[in-house]
Design an enzyme around this catalytic site. Structure first.
Site, short mmCIF file in Angstrom:
data_model
loop_
_atom_site.label_atom_id
_atom_site.label_comp_id
_atom_site.label_asym_id
_atom_site.label_seq_id
_atom_site.Cartn_x
_atom_site.Cartn_y
_atom_site.Cartn_z
N HIS A 117 73.49 -32.28 15.94
CA HIS A 117 74.58 -32.09 16.90
C HIS A 117 75.79 -32.90 16.43
O HIS A 117 76.93 -32.47 16.56
CB HIS A 117 74.17 -32.58 18.30
CG HIS A 117 73.49 -31.53 19.14
ND1 HIS A 117 74.01 -30.27 19.32
CD2 HIS A 117 72.35 -31.58 19.87
CE1 HIS A 117 73.20 -29.58 20.13
NE2 HIS A 117 72.19 -30.34 20.46
N HIS B 141 67.28 -32.65 15.37
CA HIS B 141 68.12 -31.81 16.23
C HIS B 141 69.33 -32.62 16.72
O HIS B 141 70.48 -32.17 16.61
CB HIS B 141 67.29 -31.28 17.39
CG HIS B 141 68.06 -30.50 18.39
ND1 HIS B 141 68.23 -29.13 18.31
CD2 HIS B 141 68.73 -30.89 19.49
CE1 HIS B 141 68.99 -28.74 19.32
NE2 HIS B 141 69.30 -29.78 20.06
N GLU B 142 69.08 -33.81 17.24
CA GLU B 142 70.17 -34.66 17.76
C GLU B 142 71.15 -35.04 16.66
O GLU B 142 72.36 -35.00 16.84
CB GLU B 142 69.62 -35.92 18.42
CG GLU B 142 68.77 -35.68 19.66
CD GLU B 142 69.49 -34.89 20.75
OE1 GLU B 142 70.72 -35.03 20.86
OE2 GLU B 142 68.83 -34.13 21.47
N GLU C 184 73.07 -25.12 20.33
CA GLU C 184 71.64 -25.46 20.25
C GLU C 184 71.02 -24.82 19.02
O GLU C 184 70.26 -25.44 18.29
CB GLU C 184 70.90 -24.99 21.50
CG GLU C 184 71.17 -25.85 22.72
CD GLU C 184 70.95 -27.32 22.43
OE1 GLU C 184 69.82 -27.70 22.11
OE2 GLU C 184 71.91 -28.08 22.50
N ASP D 136 69.36 -26.62 15.81
CA ASP D 136 67.97 -26.31 15.42
C ASP D 136 67.90 -25.93 13.94
O ASP D 136 67.08 -26.45 13.18
CB ASP D 136 67.42 -25.12 16.22
CG ASP D 136 67.11 -25.50 17.66
OD1 ASP D 136 67.22 -26.68 18.01
OD2 ASP D 136 66.77 -24.58 18.44
#
Ligand code: ZN
Length: 266
Positions: A132, A128-129, A184, A188
């Site tokens: 980003h 997930h990070e 977000e 995801d």
């Protein structure tokens, strides 16, 4: 390859200033004023600031494992990100948090590693990070907040005070680190694909979110930062579950290195 000659950078910045003056930028969700190479330059400077503001865990086995998971995930991201240099850091902090700053620097707290039940849950947060960064959410955020002139100065290293301030915000989960619901969702969606391609059970992401939501009820202080920067709701978790089910699992849920890392992070 990533180091610009100063004259080149100035030319690039001037070109950006000119194009910004014409009001030509991408769609609303794609407001980004710096190139990927410049982002990686900025990331180096920010990472130095972060290093001065957090306490790193120095256990070599734990760090090697986190780096290994990170590099496996990065290898599954699209070009040019899969061939750029990334850095994975373990922060000595009992709260359950992870964050990424521009330029491929990903930070995982010992508290999060110790709380994860298996490798795929840890990989879920890391994927997930990482995404980003791949989706360029942080630089979009900085672009929006500060605009072109300050951003250009930051890339050139002309704004030490501001750089320090941005780093502090990224660590503390301030405005700079807060992502929209859309961001977000994108992180995801991309993250689940990355996990599957890297050989991890993609259901691990939703499982980790469930664990974080449960912690919010029992120990809200320990997940405060994570939820401030990554708004997480039941429907988001269900979306992540559905996406993982659509892809199906051909990867691993756990691996031996994880349990060893977990015990060292506790
Ligand atoms: Zn997020």
């Amino acid at each position: 390859m990533l180091m610009y000659k100063r004259s080149t950078t100035i030319a690039v910045v001037l070109a950006m200033l000119l194009s910004a003056g014409c009001g030509s930028s991408g769609g609303a969700g794609n407001f980004n004023l710096i190139s990927i190479d410049e982002e990686w330059q900025l990331g180096q400077q920010l990472a130095q600031e972060v290093a001065g503001q957090v306490k790193f865990n120095t256990d070599p086995t734990l760090n090697a494992y986190i780096r290994n998971v990170g590099q496996k995930l990065v290898a599954a991201t699209p070009a040019p990100f899969n061939s750029l240099p990334w850095d994975f850091h373990v922060v000595q902090d009992p709260s359950l948090n992870a964050f990424a700053i521009p330029g491929g620097h990903v930070y995982v707290n010992t508290g999060l590693i110790a709380a994860a039940e298996n490798a795929s849950e840890l990989a879920g947060v890391m994927a997930h990070e990482i995404n980003h960064v791949v989706a360029r959410h942080s630089t979009e955020q900085i672009s929006r907040q500060y605009g072109i002139s300050i951003l250009a100065g930051l890339v050139l290293g002309q704004n030490a005070g501001q750089l320090q301030q941005i780093a502090a915000q990224l660590i503390a989960g301030g405005a700079m680190a807060r992502f929209s619901r859309e961001a977000e969702q994108e992180a995801d969606e991309l993250g689940i694909k990355t996990m599957a391609a890297a050989g991890y059970n993609p259901a691990g992401m939703a499982a980790m979110f469930r664990l974080l939501l449960a912690q919010e009820k029992s120990h809200p202080g320990k997940v405060e930062q994570f939820f401030a920067t990554h708004p997480t709701t039941e429907s988001r978790v269900q979306d992540a579950e559905k996406r993982a089910a659509q892809i199906g699992n051909r990867g691993v849920t756990d691996e031996p290195g994880f349990q060893e890392a977990k015990s060292r992070a506790a």
